[in-house]
Design an enzyme around this catalytic site. Structure first.
Site, mmCIF file in Angstrom:
data_model
loop_
_atom_site.group_PDB
_atom_site.id
_atom_site.type_symbol
_atom_site.label_atom_id
_atom_site.label_comp_id
_atom_site.label_asym_id
_atom_site.label_seq_id
_atom_site.Cartn_x
_atom_site.Cartn_y
_atom_site.Cartn_z
ATOM 1 N N HIS A 1 39.932 37.137 43.204
ATOM 2 C CA HIS A 1 40.322 37.374 41.728
ATOM 3 C C HIS A 1 41.395 35.946 41.336
ATOM 4 C CE1 HIS A 1 39.233 41.485 41.158
ATOM 5 N NE2 HIS A 1 39.562 41.669 42.363
ATOM 6 N N GLU B 1 41.966 35.411 38.370
ATOM 7 C CA GLU B 1 42.763 35.852 37.317
ATOM 8 C C GLU B 1 44.113 36.277 37.800
ATOM 9 O OE1 GLU B 1 40.669 39.519 38.321
ATOM 10 O OE2 GLU B 1 40.281 37.472 38.405
ATOM 11 N N CYS C 1 34.558 38.833 41.915
ATOM 12 C CA CYS C 1 34.682 40.083 43.077
ATOM 13 C C CYS C 1 33.447 40.701 42.975
ATOM 14 C CB CYS C 1 36.009 40.862 42.536
ATOM 15 S SG CYS C 1 36.459 41.980 43.792
#
Length: 215
Positions: free
Chosen positions: A197, A199, A83
């Site tokens: 992202h 994650e 990001c």
């Protein structure tokens, strides 16, 4: 047992908990550090980031991570930006004025378009799931996206600004936002990064993280 070691930078502008958990789930042995001296000992380095470009760069420089990151990259070891951690790798950003980045990748960070190519308003920030596509002439084989090669995977975005690489071949993946092809991932030699992202992108994101971890 973990078979790869990952160092994650903590410079005060990171969503560390979810990033660390995702890498641990991929089987990595994770070290989180706020000490730039530790970067020299890293096998693979992750630079996450949230918030504004200028604030992130301020913290990176104030804590002495800017030169440590550059030396790590110059040594040829793998780096993964996430990001804002991707955006700061570029020359500069126009967010809240012109602000210099690390200059590791040539290009500019610019605002996500507010109007589609057909003239309809777009929501900014660009939030939610969107599909990755490979730019024309770019293959994912042998990259951190290799596991996604046979799919059109959806990943999770939250951003108002996006990097535009000067060199088209640095683009590893794109996403279509109102007809605008936004750069979603980059890779140039040992430098890799995603605007999305991983994650927060479920099984697809974990496959990306695993793809970096085992390079």
């Amino acid at each position: 047992m973990p078979n790869h070691k990952i160092t994650i930078l903590d410079y005060g502008m990171c969503n560390l908990f979810s990033v660390v958990r995702a890498f641990e789930r991929s089987g990595a042995d994770v070290l989180v550090t706020d000490d730039p001296a530790q970067v020299r000992f890293a096998d693979k380095l992750v630079v996450p980031g949230v918030g504004a470009f200028h604030d992130s760069m301020h913290e990176i420089k104030a804590r002495g991570f800017d030169e440590a990151i550059k030396r790590f990259v110059d040594a040829g070891r793998p780096l993964f930006g996430i990001c804002v951690g991707m955006q700061i790798l570029f020359d500069a950003s126009e967010e809240f004025g012109e602000h210099p980045g690390l200059g590791i990748l040539p290009g500019q960070v610019q605002a996500v378009p507010k109007v589609s190519l057909s003239g309809e308003p777009l929501r900014v920030p660009h939030i939610g799931w969107n599909h990755l596509v490979a730019p024309q002439g770019r293959a994912w084989r042998g990259t951190m996206l290799q596991a996604l090669e046979e799919r059109s995977p959806a990943v999770y975005f939250v951003h108002s600004f996006v990097a535009t690489p000067t060199r088209e071949f640095d683009r590893l993946a794109e996403c279509d936002y109102g007809g605008h092809m936004l750069c979603a991932a980059v890779q140039r030699e040992n430098v890799m990064a995603t605007q999305f992202h991983p994650e927060r992108s479920g099984a697809v994101g974990l496959a990306v993280i695993k793809g970096f971890s085992v390079l």
